[in-house]
Design a protein around this motif. Structure first.
Motif, PDB file in Angstrom:
ATOM      1  N   GLY A 224       0.806  -1.203   0.000  1.00 50.99           N
ATOM      2  CA  GLY A 224       0.000   0.000   0.000  1.00 50.99           C
ATOM      3  C   GLY A 224       0.839   1.253   0.000  1.00 50.99           C
ATOM      4  N   LYS A 225       0.232   2.341   0.433  1.00 49.93           N
ATOM      5  CA  LYS A 225       0.874   3.655   0.401  1.00 49.93           C
ATOM      6  C   LYS A 225       1.922   3.755   1.502  1.00 49.93           C
ATOM      7  N   PRO A 226       3.125   4.290   1.198  1.00 52.32           N
ATOM      8  CA  PRO A 226       4.157   4.458   2.225  1.00 52.32           C
ATOM      9  C   PRO A 226       3.667   5.394   3.339  1.00 52.32           C
ATOM     10  N   ARG A 227       4.105   5.095   4.544  1.00 50.89           N
ATOM     11  CA  ARG A 227       3.712   5.899   5.688  1.00 50.89           C
ATOM     12  C   ARG A 227       4.942   6.505   6.350  1.00 50.89           C
ATOM     13  N   GLN A 228       4.709   7.577   7.068  1.00 49.75           N
ATOM     14  CA  GLN A 228       5.776   8.241   7.803  1.00 49.75           C
ATOM     15  C   GLN A 228       5.489   8.149   9.300  1.00 49.75           C
ATOM     16  N   VAL A 229       6.531   7.955  10.067  1.00 47.97           N
ATOM     17  CA  VAL A 229       6.398   7.883  11.510  1.00 47.97           C
ATOM     18  C   VAL A 229       7.465   8.769  12.140  1.00 47.97           C
ATOM     19  N   VAL A 230       7.031   9.587  13.088  1.00 48.01           N
ATOM     20  CA  VAL A 230       7.949  10.415  13.863  1.00 48.01           C
ATOM     21  C   VAL A 230       8.291   9.666  15.140  1.00 48.01           C
ATOM     22  N   GLU A 231       9.558   9.464  15.384  1.00 50.49           N
ATOM     23  CA  GLU A 231      10.012   8.792  16.587  1.00 50.49           C
ATOM     24  C   GLU A 231      10.862   9.750  17.408  1.00 50.49           C
ATOM     25  N   ALA A 232      10.650   9.716  18.707  1.00 52.20           N
ATOM     26  CA  ALA A 232      11.387  10.592  19.620  1.00 52.20           C
ATOM     27  C   ALA A 232      11.746   9.813  20.870  1.00 52.20           C
ATOM     28  N   LEU A 233      12.861  10.184  21.467  1.00 50.35           N
ATOM     29  CA  LEU A 233      13.317   9.595  22.726  1.00 50.35           C
ATOM     30  C   LEU A 233      13.148  10.644  23.821  1.00 50.35           C
ATOM     31  N   LEU A 234      12.373  10.285  24.842  1.00 51.10           N
ATOM     32  CA  LEU A 234      12.078  11.207  25.944  1.00 51.10           C
ATOM     33  C   LEU A 234      12.793  10.721  27.199  1.00 51.10           C
ATOM     34  N   ASP A 235      13.581  11.598  27.799  1.00 54.85           N
ATOM     35  CA  ASP A 235      14.384  11.263  28.976  1.00 54.85           C
ATOM     36  C   ASP A 235      13.973  12.162  30.136  1.00 54.85           C
TER      37      ASP A 235
END
Length: 281
Positions: A224-235
């Motif tokens: 299907g359609k490519p997706r984007q994901v935002v990933e972040a590390l919270l400390d």
């Protein structure tokens, strides 16, 4: 009509006949909420409709008689639309207006014992002095009340709601101003629980405050359609939590300008690690 709805209509009709004094049922409507809720689920009524009825009836005793009339009328209109129930002239579709006691006419003035012709005219010395009339204070302007008919106007009459937004609201059963007033939340999410990352447990709904150590956009390729994901590390000093937002790439730029953030959501698990997906922040 389902037995639970038929019972509810009888209660509403009796309450209207008694002037909305919360005496149609001994102890008030709050006494039947739990029993009616169980019966409604047995009848297979929609969950959002059950919650709307139970929430309104639990607080029914706190309302004024006029507000009680509005509440029962609004609930029954929503039941009609949701369950496709035709209008009933003897039902609660058009609740009668509350009767207000009329003032009795003032009794006629008694006739004086002596006829006016025989009464002696007072002399100038005995004549009472006229006192100037006291000015009457201006009556406060009447506050216009909202008629029942005005609650039936379509939501497109409200500022900011056009055909596009109206179409979205129609999907959840909001067609008129009354629908919007009586559209109650399905659930309540408590984000007041604040915890350090090292004390988080799977399945909890919590709020975490920390510093953004890293934020980037990653492409997901597959069927299907490519997706984007935002990933972040919270400390937060006690541990590190991975946070993800799907199809919202603009969040990565905002995180770079806000190094310390507060996120609220449900703790999930991915590859053995605790994560939080699409949280509020």
């Amino acid at each position: 009509m389902q037995p639970s709805l038929e019972k509810l209509r009888k209660f509403f009709r009796l309450e209207a006949e008694q002037g909305y004094n919360n005496r149609a049922i001994i102890g008030g409507f709050a006494r039947i909420v739990d029993a009616w809720e169980a019966e409604a689920r047995q009848d297979g009524l929609p969950e959002d409709l059950i919650e709307a009825v139970t929430q309104r009836l639990r607080g029914y005793h706190l309302l004024s008689p006029n507000s009680r009339q509005e509440a029962l009328y609004g609930l029954w209109r929503r039941i009609q639309r949701t369950m496709d129930i035709p209008a009933d002239k003897q039902g609660v579709d058009a609740p009668p207006k509350r009767k207000t006691p009329q003032k009795e006419a003032a009794p006629a003035e008694r006739e004086s014992a002596a006829p006016p012709a025989e009464a002696a005219a007072p002399s100038d010395a005995e004549a009472p002095q006229e006192t100037p009339p006291t000015p009457k204070s201006a009556a406060p302007p009447a506050v216009p009340s909202l008629a029942l008919e005005e609650l039936e106007v379509p939501i497109t009459e409200l500022h900011g709601i056009g055909p596009r937004n109206a179409k979205t609201l129609h999907k959840v059963g909001i067609h008129t101003l009354r629908d919007m007033l009586y559209y109650f939340p399905r659930r309540y999410v408590d984000y007041s629980t604040l915890k350090p990352i090292r004390q988080l447990r799977y399945g909890e709904t919590v709020t975490v405050i920390g510093t953004v150590k890293q934020a980037y956009v990653r492409q997901l390729h597959g069927k299907g359609k490519p997706r984007q994901v935002v990933e972040a590390l919270l400390d937060d000093g006690s541990g590190v939590l991975r946070i993800s937002w799907f199809n919202q790439p603009w969040i990565a730029k905002r995180l770079q300008n806000q190094p310390q953030i507060s996120v609220s959501g449900k703790i999930d698990q991915y590859l053995g690690r605790l994560v939080m997906t699409n949280p509020e922040w």
